[in-house]
Design a protein around this motif. Structure first.
Motif, PDB file in Angstrom:
ATOM      1  N   TYR A 105      22.487  55.592  41.769  1.00 18.19           N
ATOM      2  CA  TYR A 105      23.024  54.423  41.074  1.00 18.19           C
ATOM      3  C   TYR A 105      24.287  53.934  41.763  1.00 18.19           C
ATOM      4  CZ  TYR A 105      19.857  55.196  37.171  1.00 18.19           C
ATOM      5  OH  TYR A 105      18.736  55.346  36.396  1.00 18.19           O
ATOM      6  N   VAL A 106      24.435  52.633  41.805  1.00 16.63           N
ATOM      7  CA  VAL A 106      25.651  51.986  42.288  1.00 16.63           C
ATOM      8  C   VAL A 106      26.146  51.131  41.138  1.00 16.63           C
ATOM      9  CG1 VAL A 106      26.656  50.411  43.973  1.00 16.63           C
ATOM     10  CG2 VAL A 106      24.802  51.960  44.662  1.00 16.63           C
ATOM     11  N   ARG A 107      27.388  51.368  40.749  1.00 15.04           N
ATOM     12  CA  ARG A 107      27.953  50.692  39.589  1.00 15.04           C
ATOM     13  C   ARG A 107      29.324  50.150  39.957  1.00 15.04           C
ATOM     14  NH1 ARG A 107      29.772  53.012  33.709  1.00 15.04           N
ATOM     15  NH2 ARG A 107      31.637  53.644  34.810  1.00 15.04           N
ATOM     16  N   THR A 108      29.619  48.960  39.470  1.00 15.24           N
ATOM     17  CA  THR A 108      30.957  48.413  39.637  1.00 15.24           C
ATOM     18  C   THR A 108      31.656  48.481  38.291  1.00 15.24           C
ATOM     19  OG1 THR A 108      32.207  46.557  40.539  1.00 15.24           O
ATOM     20  CG2 THR A 108      30.256  46.006  39.270  1.00 15.24           C
ATOM     21  N   PHE A 109      32.925  48.838  38.325  1.00 16.96           N
ATOM     22  CA  PHE A 109      33.685  49.071  37.102  1.00 16.96           C
ATOM     23  C   PHE A 109      35.049  48.399  37.233  1.00 16.96           C
ATOM     24  CE2 PHE A 109      36.758  51.546  34.654  1.00 16.96           C
ATOM     25  CZ  PHE A 109      36.131  51.649  33.426  1.00 16.96           C
ATOM     26  N   VAL A 110      35.396  47.571  36.247  1.00 18.53           N
ATOM     27  CA  VAL A 110      36.677  46.863  36.248  1.00 18.53           C
ATOM     28  C   VAL A 110      37.302  46.975  34.861  1.00 18.53           C
ATOM     29  CG1 VAL A 110      37.812  44.626  36.569  1.00 18.53           C
ATOM     30  CG2 VAL A 110      35.791  45.182  37.918  1.00 18.53           C
ATOM     31  N   VAL A 111      38.628  47.158  34.835  1.00 13.16           N
ATOM     32  CA  VAL A 111      39.401  47.069  33.596  1.00 13.16           C
ATOM     33  C   VAL A 111      40.383  45.934  33.801  1.00 13.16           C
ATOM     34  CG1 VAL A 111      40.994  48.219  32.030  1.00 13.16           C
ATOM     35  CG2 VAL A 111      39.173  49.531  33.125  1.00 13.16           C
ATOM     36  N   ASP A 113      43.467  43.100  32.380  1.00 12.51           N
ATOM     37  CA  ASP A 113      44.796  43.261  31.780  1.00 12.51           C
ATOM     38  C   ASP A 113      44.786  43.247  30.255  1.00 12.51           C
ATOM     39  OD1 ASP A 113      44.215  40.570  31.544  1.00 12.51           O
ATOM     40  OD2 ASP A 113      46.056  39.870  32.486  1.00 12.51           O
ATOM     41  N   ARG A 114      43.622  43.004  29.653  1.00 13.97           N
ATOM     42  CA  ARG A 114      43.477  43.103  28.196  1.00 13.97           C
ATOM     43  C   ARG A 114      42.867  44.441  27.812  1.00 13.97           C
ATOM     44  NH1 ARG A 114      39.407  38.465  27.267  1.00 13.97           N
ATOM     45  NH2 ARG A 114      38.460  39.784  28.854  1.00 13.97           N
ATOM     46  N   ASP A 115      42.690  45.328  28.805  1.00 14.76           N
ATOM     47  CA  ASP A 115      42.053  46.639  28.661  1.00 14.76           C
ATOM     48  C   ASP A 115      40.572  46.546  28.313  1.00 14.76           C
ATOM     49  OD1 ASP A 115      44.264  48.162  29.392  1.00 14.76           O
ATOM     50  OD2 ASP A 115      45.067  48.109  27.352  1.00 14.76           O
ATOM     51  N   LYS A 116      39.950  45.438  28.659  1.00 17.25           N
ATOM     52  CA  LYS A 116      38.508  45.278  28.466  1.00 17.25           C
ATOM     53  C   LYS A 116      37.791  45.741  29.733  1.00 17.25           C
ATOM     54  CE  LYS A 116      34.877  42.335  27.070  1.00 17.25           C
ATOM     55  NZ  LYS A 116      34.031  41.356  27.465  1.00 17.25           N
ATOM     56  N   GLU A 117      36.698  46.497  29.547  1.00 20.65           N
ATOM     57  CA  GLU A 117      35.913  46.994  30.674  1.00 20.65           C
ATOM     58  C   GLU A 117      34.803  46.008  31.021  1.00 20.65           C
ATOM     59  OE1 GLU A 117      34.457  50.901  29.762  1.00 20.65           O
ATOM     60  OE2 GLU A 117      36.487  51.749  29.703  1.00 20.65           O
ATOM     61  N   HIS A 118      34.599  45.831  32.308  1.00 17.87           N
ATOM     62  CA  HIS A 118      33.512  45.002  32.833  1.00 17.87           C
ATOM     63  C   HIS A 118      32.691  45.909  33.744  1.00 17.87           C
ATOM     64  CE1 HIS A 118      35.734  41.304  31.650  1.00 17.87           C
ATOM     65  NE2 HIS A 118      36.780  42.084  31.896  1.00 17.87           N
ATOM     66  N   VAL A 119      31.438  46.157  33.364  1.00 15.64           N
ATOM     67  CA  VAL A 119      30.589  47.090  34.102  1.00 15.64           C
ATOM     68  C   VAL A 119      29.299  46.384  34.494  1.00 15.64           C
ATOM     69  CG1 VAL A 119      29.326  49.264  33.968  1.00 15.64           C
ATOM     70  CG2 VAL A 119      31.538  49.035  32.819  1.00 15.64           C
ATOM     71  N   ALA A 120      28.870  46.610  35.732  1.00 11.58           N
ATOM     72  CA  ALA A 120      27.583  46.062  36.193  1.00 11.58           C
ATOM     73  C   ALA A 120      26.943  47.061  37.137  1.00 11.58           C
ATOM     74  CB  ALA A 120      27.794  44.722  36.888  1.00 11.58           C
ATOM     75  N   PHE A 121      25.661  47.301  36.937  1.00  9.58           N
ATOM     76  CA  PHE A 121      24.910  48.108  37.889  1.00  9.58           C
ATOM     77  C   PHE A 121      24.446  47.194  39.006  1.00  9.58           C
ATOM     78  CE2 PHE A 121      24.847  50.915  34.285  1.00  9.58           C
ATOM     79  CZ  PHE A 121      24.983  52.153  34.881  1.00  9.58           C
ATOM     80  N   VAL A 122      24.727  47.616  40.222  1.00 13.01           N
ATOM     81  CA  VAL A 122      24.383  46.791  41.375  1.00 13.01           C
ATOM     82  C   VAL A 122      22.902  46.938  41.672  1.00 13.01           C
ATOM     83  CG1 VAL A 122      24.855  46.375  43.807  1.00 13.01           C
ATOM     84  CG2 VAL A 122      26.717  46.930  42.244  1.00 13.01           C
ATOM     85  N   TRP A 123      22.435  48.136  41.760  1.00 15.91           N
ATOM     86  CA  TRP A 123      21.013  48.438  41.801  1.00 15.91           C
ATOM     87  C   TRP A 123      20.868  49.905  41.487  1.00 15.91           C
ATOM     88  CZ3 TRP A 123      22.988  46.940  46.755  1.00 15.91           C
ATOM     89  CH2 TRP A 123      23.163  47.987  47.623  1.00 15.91           C
ATOM     90  N   SER A 124      19.645  50.300  41.143  1.00 11.71           N
ATOM     91  CA  SER A 124      19.452  51.711  40.826  1.00 11.71           C
ATOM     92  C   SER A 124      18.180  52.206  41.478  1.00 11.71           C
ATOM     93  CB  SER A 124      19.370  51.908  39.330  1.00 11.71           C
ATOM     94  OG  SER A 124      18.373  51.087  38.778  1.00 11.71           O
TER      95      SER A 124
END
Length: 124
Positions: A105-111, A113-124
């Motif tokens: 799995y390849v996943r991108t993970f961002v937090v 400045d509002r402490d909200k997480e943004h997650v997306a799987f690039v491909w699996s």
């Protein structure tokens, strides 16, 4: 800045880094990252973009180190093109791992400045 743009920006960045268009010194960078993930047996290979941690890239093979450094140099331009303010990102990373089902799995993970997480799987 629109926060809804963060997820697609991060997905595009990680996809580009792990794609077959990222060919350095006679091989694809993703092959080295996959090999490292397999050796770690479930532990994630993490590439920190923000904050940029020069220490993490020392664990990578030279080809991956070279590519990470080159990508970090272009990050500000990528963020600008996607209309994402760098100051709005606390954490931005690409994670590569082998799951319990033995899939890569390849996943991108961002937090943001509002402490909200943004997650997306690039491909699996």
């Amino acid at each position: 800045m629109k926060y809804k743009l963060i997820r697609s920006m991060a997905h595009n960045w990680s996809h580009s880094f792990m794609s077959e268009m990222n060919y350095v010194d006679g091989a694809f960078v993703y092959e080295d990252v996959y090999r490292l993930a397999r050796e770690r047996r479930g532990e994630k290979v993490i590439i920190n973009w923000i904050p940029a941690d020069g220490e993490d890239s020392r664990e990578f093979p030279p080809r991956v180190q070279k590519c990470v450094d080159a990508y970090r140099a272009g990050l500000a331009e990528h963020l600008r093109r996607h209309h994402v303010d760098a100051s709005a990102l606390k954490v931005f990373r690409t994670e590569v791992y082998v799951a319990e089902n033995f899939r890569m799995y390849v996943r991108t993970f961002v937090v943001d400045d509002r402490d909200k997480e943004h997650v997306a799987f690039v491909w699996s």
